[in-house]
Design a protein around this motif. Structure first.
Motif: not given
Length: 389
Positions: A46-75
Motif C-alpha cells: 500500500l505504501a509503495c502504491y502511494l509512493k510514500n518513501k518515508e512510510m516505506v522506509e519506516l515499514l522496512l525498519t519494522k521488518s515488513a516482508d518484501v516478498n509477500v504478493t497481493c492477489s494479482n501477484g505484485y510484490t
C-alpha cells in the motif's frame, strides 16, 4: 484472507493518510505489520502504491516482508518498478533476501520486465546489477527487451542491448524482440538491434561487452556510494532534530519560569506601592524609613525553601531559627520574619546589606542583581537630596 482486526484497520488508515507518528505508535502495540486485506494488499505494498518513501522506509525498519504478493501477484518491488518509484526501489533492493525475480500473476513479468516496458531506465540499470538474467522470460517467453521494443522504449532497449540482451530471442508465440520492433514500426529500436547483431558477429565483441559491463558496474558502485553518504547525512539530521526538540522544550520551561517570576515581582511592586500610599511618604523616604518590604517579599518569593540557609548565612543558629519560625507555616513568611528580625537587631540602616547578603543565596542571580540595583539607586538618590548626609 482473514478479516482485519480493529487495530489492523486503524493501522491501514494511518498508512493511507501518511501518518508516520500514528503508524509508529500502533506498531509498538504489536499490530501485525504483514496483515493482508481481502485483496491481499499488505501495508508495504500500500505504501509503495502511494509512493510514500518515508512510510516505506519506516515499514522496512519494522521488518515488513518484501516478498509477500497481493492477489494479482505484485510484490512491493514489481509494483514500484512498474510505477517508476526509483527511491523506493533503491530502499527495497537494499533489503537482505529480497527476491528480485519474483513474477506477477497475469503475464509472469518480473520487476525488470516492468521497468523495461514502462521506460524506467535508472530502475532498469539498478535491477541489472542484481544478477537478474538480462533475457529472463515471462509466461510467454518474452524478455525485457521484447517489452521495451513492443512499447518503443528506446533508452531501455539501448541499456538492455549493452548488457547483452538478445534481439533474436524467440518467445512462444509473440516473435523475437527484433520482430516486434519491426511490427510496431519502431525504427530506432530496429536500428539498434540490427547494429548489435552485426557487432556481436565481430571476434572482439565478447571483450567489448565485458568492458561495458565493467563500466556499468563502476557507475553503479559510485551511485551506491552517493546513496550511502546521503543516508549518513539523513541519520545525522535525525539526531540534530532530536536535540533541537529537547532545547525547544527547555526554552519553553525557562520562559514559563520567567513568566511566573515577572508575575511575582509585579505583585510585590503593587504591594509596595500600596504601603507607600498608606504611609503618605515618598518612595525614597519609605525605602530608608523602614525595612523595604517590597524587596523582602521578592527575596522571600525567590528563595523559596532556602530560608534556613539564608538564616544561617545571616548568623542565626539552627535552634534560634526553629524557635523564631515555629509558629509560621509558609516558608517565604519564615524568611520574611528572619530578615525583619535581623533588621531590627542591627538597625534600619543595615537593612540593605542584610538583603544583599540574602540575595547571594538565591539561585536566580539576575533577579537578585535587579533587586540590589534598585535598592542602591534609591539610597543614592536620597543621600544626594539630603546633601550627602
Amino acid at each position: 484472507m482473514s478479516s482485519l482486526s480493529e487495530m489492523e484497520k486503524k493501522l491501514r488508515v494511518a498508512v493511507e493518510r501518511g501518518d508516520i507518528e500514528s503508524v509508529t505508535r500502533l506498531l509498538e502495540l504489536d499490530v501485525d505489520i504483514n496483515s493482508r486485506e481481502e485483496h491481499g494488499t499488505t501495508l508495504l505494498i500500500l505504501a509503495c502504491y502511494l509512493k510514500n518513501k518515508e512510510m516505506v522506509e519506516l515499514l522496512l525498519t519494522k521488518s515488513a516482508d518484501v516478498n509477500v504478493t497481493c492477489s494479482n501477484g505484485y510484490t512491493a518491488l514489481v509494483l514500484s518498478a512498474l510505477e517508476g518509484s526509483q527511491d523506493i526501489v533503491d530502499l527495497l533492493l537494499n533489503v537482505k533476501d529480497i527476491n528480485v525475480m519474483k513474477k506477477e500473476r497475469l503475464f509472469g513479468k518480473t520487476a525488470i520486465h516492468c521497468a523495461a516496458g514502462n521506460g524506467h531506465v535508472t530502475i532498469l540499470e539498478r535491477l541489472l546489477c542484481c544478477s537478474v538474467p538480462v533475457d529472463i522470460n515471462d509466461k510467454d517467453g518474452r524478455t525485457p527487451l521484447w517489452w521495451a521494443a513492443c512499447r518503443g522504449r528506446v533508452c531501455c532497449a539501448d541499456v538492455l542491448l549493452k548488457h547483452g540482451a538478445s534481439p533474436q530471442h524467440e518467445s512462444k508465440s509473440k516473435g523475437s524482440p527484433l520482430e516486434i520492433a519491426k511490427k510496431e514500426v519502431c525504427s530506432d529500436v530496429v536500428e539498434m538491434m540490427e547494429e548489435a547483431i552485426r557487432l556481436r558477429s565481430h571476434p572482439y565483441v565478447k571483450g567489448d561487452v565485458s568492458i561495458m559491463r565493467h563500466q556499468y558496474e563502476e557507475t553503479i558502485a559510485e551511485l551506491q556510494s552517493e546513496v550511502d553518504k546521503k543516508e549518513e547525512l539523513r541519520q545525522s539530521s535525525l539526531v540534530h532534530e532530536s536535540e533541537v526538540r529537547r532545547l525547544r522544550t527547555e526554552i519553553q520551561e525557562k520562559e514559563e519560569e520567567m513568566r511566573c517570576l515577572v508575575s511575582t515581582l509585579a505583585t510585590v511592586s503593587r504591594m509596595a506601592s500600596e504601603k507607600i500610599a498608606e504611609s503618605h511618604t515618598t518612595s525614597d523616604e519609605f525605602c530608608l524609613s523602614q525595612p523595604p518590604d517590597d524587596v523582602m517579599y521578592a527575596v522571600s518569593a525567590l528563595a523559596c525553601d532556602q530560608w534556613s540557609d539564608v538564616g544561617l548565612e545571616l548568623g542565626y543558629t539552627m535552634p534560634e531559627l526553629n524557635s523564631l519560625t515555629s509558629l509560621i507555616t509558609a516558608s517565604h513568611s519564615k524568611l520574611h520574619v528572619i530578615l525583619r528580625t535581623k533588621a531590627a537587631a542591627v538597625g534600619t540602616s543595615n537593612v540593605v546589606g542584610i538583603i544583599l547578603s540574602a540575595c547571594q543565596r538565591i539561585s536566580i542571580p539576575i533577579c537578585a542583581a535587579a533587586i540590589r540595583d534598585e535598592v542602591v539607586k534609591r539610597q543614592e538618590r536620597l543621600r544626594a537630596q539630603n546633601g550627602g548626609q
